[in-house]
Each structure stands twice: as structure tokens, then as C-alpha cells.
Write a protein that holds these residues in place. Sequence first.
Motif, mmCIF file in Angstrom:
data_model
loop_
_atom_site.group_PDB
_atom_site.id
_atom_site.type_symbol
_atom_site.label_atom_id
_atom_site.label_comp_id
_atom_site.label_asym_id
_atom_site.label_seq_id
_atom_site.Cartn_x
_atom_site.Cartn_y
_atom_site.Cartn_z
ATOM 1 N N THR A 99 -10.681 11.844 5.304
ATOM 2 C CA THR A 99 -10.947 12.578 4.131
ATOM 3 C C THR A 99 -11.262 11.874 2.831
ATOM 4 O O THR A 99 -10.404 11.018 2.656
ATOM 5 N N ARG A 100 -12.163 12.396 1.926
ATOM 6 C CA ARG A 100 -12.143 11.817 0.522
ATOM 7 C C ARG A 100 -10.847 12.036 -0.250
ATOM 8 O O ARG A 100 -10.497 10.984 -0.881
ATOM 9 N N THR A 101 -10.250 13.067 -0.096
ATOM 10 C CA THR A 101 -8.849 13.327 -0.779
ATOM 11 C C THR A 101 -7.916 12.286 -0.041
ATOM 12 O O THR A 101 -7.277 11.730 -0.979
ATOM 13 N N ARG A 102 -7.933 11.990 1.067
ATOM 14 C CA ARG A 102 -6.999 11.054 1.735
ATOM 15 C C ARG A 102 -6.987 9.909 1.208
ATOM 16 O O ARG A 102 -5.955 9.092 0.856
ATOM 17 N N ILE A 103 -8.197 9.275 1.038
ATOM 18 C CA ILE A 103 -8.299 7.690 0.699
ATOM 19 C C ILE A 103 -8.052 7.572 -0.855
ATOM 20 O O ILE A 103 -7.641 6.617 -1.174
ATOM 21 N N GLU A 104 -8.397 8.668 -1.438
ATOM 22 C CA GLU A 104 -8.198 8.676 -3.120
ATOM 23 C C GLU A 104 -6.779 8.619 -3.203
ATOM 24 O O GLU A 104 -6.332 7.935 -4.182
ATOM 25 N N GLY A 105 -5.985 9.628 -2.581
ATOM 26 C CA GLY A 105 -4.658 9.520 -2.668
ATOM 27 C C GLY A 105 -3.776 8.192 -2.322
ATOM 28 O O GLY A 105 -3.023 7.635 -2.821
ATOM 29 N N LEU A 106 -4.333 7.502 -1.226
ATOM 30 C CA LEU A 106 -3.822 6.312 -0.716
ATOM 31 C C LEU A 106 -4.023 5.190 -1.682
ATOM 32 O O LEU A 106 -3.178 4.174 -2.090
ATOM 33 N N LEU A 107 -5.255 5.216 -2.398
ATOM 34 C CA LEU A 107 -5.524 4.047 -3.308
ATOM 35 C C LEU A 107 -4.948 4.305 -4.685
ATOM 36 O O LEU A 107 -4.561 3.605 -5.484
ATOM 37 N N ALA A 108 -4.711 5.666 -4.766
ATOM 38 C CA ALA A 108 -4.027 5.965 -6.135
ATOM 39 C C ALA A 108 -2.432 5.635 -6.069
ATOM 40 O O ALA A 108 -2.066 5.277 -7.187
ATOM 41 N N ALA A 109 -2.053 5.653 -4.872
ATOM 42 C CA ALA A 109 -0.823 5.307 -4.679
ATOM 43 C C ALA A 109 -0.203 3.934 -4.763
ATOM 44 O O ALA A 109 0.625 3.331 -4.797
ATOM 45 N N PHE A 110 -1.402 3.296 -4.125
ATOM 46 C CA PHE A 110 -1.337 1.728 -4.302
ATOM 47 C C PHE A 110 -0.499 0.993 -5.278
ATOM 48 O O PHE A 110 0.066 -0.080 -5.252
ATOM 49 N N PRO A 111 -1.346 0.843 -6.587
ATOM 50 C CA PRO A 111 -0.690 0.362 -7.570
ATOM 51 C C PRO A 111 0.889 0.509 -7.751
ATOM 52 O O PRO A 111 1.594 -0.554 -8.434
ATOM 53 N N LYS A 112 1.321 1.700 -7.749
ATOM 54 C CA LYS A 112 2.521 2.123 -7.803
ATOM 55 C C LYS A 112 3.684 1.318 -6.761
ATOM 56 O O LYS A 112 4.862 1.150 -6.968
ATOM 57 N N LEU A 113 3.270 0.942 -5.696
ATOM 58 C CA LEU A 113 3.923 0.475 -4.496
ATOM 59 C C LEU A 113 4.116 -1.103 -4.882
ATOM 60 O O LEU A 113 5.121 -1.785 -4.384
ATOM 61 N N MET A 114 3.271 -1.738 -5.565
ATOM 62 C CA MET A 114 3.319 -3.304 -5.896
ATOM 63 C C MET A 114 4.312 -3.798 -6.688
ATOM 64 O O MET A 114 4.671 -2.898 -7.519
ATOM 65 N N ASN A 115 5.262 -4.716 -6.325
ATOM 66 C CA ASN A 115 6.193 -5.032 -7.182
ATOM 67 C C ASN A 115 6.092 -6.277 -7.728
ATOM 68 O O ASN A 115 5.550 -7.449 -7.129
ATOM 69 N N THR A 116 5.963 -6.370 -9.205
ATOM 70 C CA THR A 116 5.516 -7.467 -9.658
ATOM 71 C C THR A 116 6.408 -8.817 -9.460
ATOM 72 O O THR A 116 6.101 -9.894 -10.127
ATOM 73 N N GLY A 117 7.655 -8.716 -8.901
ATOM 74 C CA GLY A 117 8.466 -9.754 -8.938
ATOM 75 C C GLY A 117 8.237 -10.933 -7.602
ATOM 76 O O GLY A 117 8.719 -11.624 -7.596
ATOM 77 N N LYS A 118 7.528 -10.383 -6.982
ATOM 78 C CA LYS A 118 7.216 -10.872 -5.539
ATOM 79 C C LYS A 118 5.814 -11.355 -5.656
ATOM 80 O O LYS A 118 4.871 -10.722 -6.242
ATOM 81 N N GLN A 119 5.410 -12.238 -4.926
ATOM 82 C CA GLN A 119 3.937 -12.812 -4.683
ATOM 83 C C GLN A 119 3.303 -12.488 -3.382
ATOM 84 O O GLN A 119 2.509 -13.125 -3.096
ATOM 85 N N HIS A 120 3.854 -11.382 -2.786
ATOM 86 C CA HIS A 120 3.158 -10.827 -1.400
ATOM 87 C C HIS A 120 1.711 -10.444 -1.808
ATOM 88 O O HIS A 120 1.823 -9.961 -2.763
ATOM 89 N N THR A 121 1.095 -10.665 -0.804
ATOM 90 C CA THR A 121 -0.334 -9.875 -0.946
ATOM 91 C C THR A 121 -0.591 -8.620 -0.160
ATOM 92 O O THR A 121 -1.522 -8.294 0.350
ATOM 93 N N PHE A 122 0.583 -7.988 0.459
ATOM 94 C CA PHE A 122 0.525 -6.907 1.300
ATOM 95 C C PHE A 122 1.852 -5.854 0.648
ATOM 96 O O PHE A 122 2.967 -6.487 0.268
ATOM 97 N N VAL A 123 1.627 -4.909 0.755
ATOM 98 C CA VAL A 123 2.831 -3.834 0.699
ATOM 99 C C VAL A 123 2.707 -2.818 1.859
ATOM 100 O O VAL A 123 1.503 -2.405 2.324
ATOM 101 N N GLU A 124 3.638 -2.145 1.873
ATOM 102 C CA GLU A 124 3.687 -1.161 3.303
ATOM 103 C C GLU A 124 4.312 0.141 2.839
ATOM 104 O O GLU A 124 5.113 0.124 2.007
#
Length: 510
Positions: free
Chosen positions: A25-50
Motif C-alpha cells: 500500500t501507499r501508506t506502507r511504502i511512505e512509512g518505510l521511506l520516512a523511517a529510513f533516514p532515522k535508521l542511518m548511523n552517521t558514524g559508519k560508512q555502510h551502504t545498507f541498514v536493516e
Amino acid sequence: MVLLAAAVCTKAGKAIVSRQFVEMTRTRIEGLLAAFPKLMNTGKQHTFVETESVRYVYQPMEKLYMVLITTKNSNILEDLETLRLFSRVIPEYCRALEENEISEHCFDLIFAFDEIVALGYRENVNLAQIRTFTEMESHEEKVFRAVRETQEREAKAEMRRKAKELQQARRDAERQGKKAPGFGGFGSVAVSGGTAASMITETIIETEKPKVAPAPARPSGPSKALKLGAKGKEVDNFVDKLKSEGENILTAVGKRSTEAAKVLAPPVNMESVHMKIEEKISLTCGRDGGLQSMELHGMIMLHIADEKFARIRLHVENEDKRGVQLQTHPNVDKKLFTTESQIGLKNPEKSFPINSDVGVLKWRLQTTEESFIPLTINCWPSESGNSCDVNIEYELQEESLELNDVIITIPLPSGVGAPVIGEIDGEYRHDSRRNLLEWCLPVIDAKNKSGSLEFSIAGQPNDFFPVQVSFISKKNYCNIQVTKVTLVDGNSPVRFSTETTFLVDKYEVL
């Protein structure tokens, strides 16, 4: 690998364009993308988060992110390879990696995304194949072009037929000493003598265009004027079916035919004696300077519309100092041309052909003299890290020329996105499909004889050659003109018109 979605989003997690490959659903994908920036850790150089349910594989693109959302059990190496392909696709359709540009080309990007992934699984394609698949061929477009070309041919044939009818009416009126039928407004002036004949000639040419243009816009029906050609051709049969099924199709075709008739109409100032002076240049230069080859061909074409002007002589003025080679038609008196610079037939009693273009004089110039180049192009690519800084400049050597619609075409490396333009005189167009940068200049003349363009893009210096140039000019390169036209009997002057064109056959910097 199971790819759930591919999206381009801002650093705040706002989705600009997103393509889901499974039911979401549109709500599901928008929720996943909205949560994406909060999961990134600026101290690491990985190109993926889980997270507990999905994995984000991402690549920064200036102020944006290219993000793939996959299941946690997908192969991370395949995910990264797919991510690189997605990231290379975006510059193919967008000039700049900005939100407005991405939104403008969102449908092109979605179509390209569908060629990379189908039902969550990666397709075995590369960038060139994606470009080929998304371009495709359209049968409707072919039919449209066939209709347009057919209508243009019909308009041209109708124009010629009307012109012949009007010329015949004028000749009949002159023989009878009457006013030409259908052309009022001259009062009681008799149509005889040079002045009256000239007035009728101008009126015929002016009224020719409005008479031809409305012809294709007749109502639908079994009229012969609306048939597009011989039966048995697939395109023509298809067009006949379209015409019988809808009025709108006929109206649209009629408008295109009217426009074609306007384009194909002869110039208003065309006299009974008309000359076309045409030159074509073929030139090849080296990137380090120097002229490899230059060849120019020119010709004077004579068109006589009235038989009473068929026995004439053309007075030619040749001010060329470059050593151009001249050659007259075999039926032209060469001795007369050599001694008096006049073009006339060997037998003065004979006449030039009527209503046909006749080449009476042609010339040729072949040289490797660098000073003869009409427009010099200097291209200086220099490597700067992983990119190239390219400087291109032009300079008009022949200041008597006026070049119009100049386009300087520079090839670009494929798959590296749009160039970053620094300084530019004029305008530019980036053709991402053909990997070309077109530098467009409306006019180059003595007042605007030089200009430059600077841009940066990834690549090697050899990637930006050959540079190609195209232009059109109403002044010829070799200063050869017809200054006067006189009758053979009596040496009386005759009114004439001239049409001069200087074109490019090939103009390259290798």
C-alpha cells in the motif's frame, strides 16, 4: 533476491518517485521511506541498514538517495549490483539530480525501473538494453508521419497546378490585351506593356498562397482531392479507414496540409526570371589545428516563368580571390563568358527552357589553406581528477558571412549523466538518448564573431570528438553574383530575383 521497492527520496525521507514490485500500500511504502533516514548511523560508512522486517540498500546522489527496499534474506552483493544499475539509469533521463527534475521525468524512470526488475527479481539487462527497450517503435507514429508526408506531396502538387493555371491565364490575357480574369482592382488600366505585366505577375504570386491553402480542408466525402495515393498500399488503406470513421482525423490532417502548403509556397518576390545560387561546403579539421580538407561546390540555377524572357543574358560579377574553378553549361557560350562575364546561349536565336531549373554555371573550390576556413572551432578537453573540463570556442574568419541557426554538436560519454555547464554564449540542449551536447547559436556575424562554452563531465579527452557543425546562410562564400539580366535583342534590362543559400554538407573537427 526479492526486491520490494525502488525509490528516489530526499534526505528527510520524502518519496519523489517510487516503484513497488510486490503488493504494497501507499501508506506502507511512505512509512518505510520516512523511517529510513532515522535508521542511518552517521558514524559508519555502510551502504545498507536493516530493521526487523526489511533491508535498505542505498546510494547518496547529491541531496537525494537512491534506495532499494529488499527482504533480509536477499543476496547483498546482488542488491548492490542492482543499486548501481538503478543509479546509472537516473542520469540518462534527468539533466540534474534535483527534486524538480526527478518529478518531471518520473514516468520515464518508472518505465526504466520496470525493465530492471520484474516481480521482485532482477532481469539480466544492461544500460544500453534498457535504453533500447524504453524507446521502442510505434506503428501509430509511422502512420502519422506517412500521412504528413503524403499531405505535403499533395499540397506541393496542388500548388504547382495552380501556378500553371495562373500563368496560363496571364499569358492568355496578355495575348488578348485584356485584364486577367479574377484580378480586380486595376481600374481601367489595360494589361499591356512591361509595367502592367509586372503588376499582374506580383498579384498572381501574392494570391497563389491563399488559393492553395484552403484546398485540403474540404468536407469529408468521396472527393478525389482527399485521396492519399494509389490503392493497395497498407498505410494508405489504413488512412482511408480512419477518414471514413471519424471527422476529427480528417480535420487534423487538413490542418497539417495547410501548414505544409504554407511552408512549400514560393517566395513572394519571385520574378519571371529567378535565380538560385546554392553552395555546399565539406570541411574536415584536426583537433590540434590545421585544415585537412575543404571542398566547396556552387551552382547558379536559372528558372524562367515567361517565354518572352527566354532569350536573355546574365551579367556575372566574380570578385573571388581564392582561385575558384568555374565551369559553364555545354550550351552556354564560353567565349562570351570568358571575355565579358556574361552567360548566354551559343546560338542567340535559341531560348532557355521555360518553367524548369537549369544549371548555367557551377564552380568548385578545393584547398588545404587554413586561412580559408569560414568558421574555426577549437575544442580543449583537459582531465581534472575523475572528470574532464571542456572548453570550446568559435571564431568567424570570413566576416562578410552571416551564419544562421548554427549548431555545434559535441559527443559525450555514455552513462555519465548530464554535463555541468559553466559559461556559455547562446543556448544548449542535452540529448541524453544519443549522448550529445548541442550548442545552439541563432546568428554568427561580424558583430558576434566569437564565443565560448565551458562544461565539465566525466570522461576522457577523446570522448568529445568529432565535433560537428551545421549552419545555413543567405550569403554565399565565393563572392559570385548576377548583377544584371538583359534581353538578347535590344539589350534591355529585365527584372529578376535571386535566392542565395550556403549550406553544410559535412563540417567536422576530428
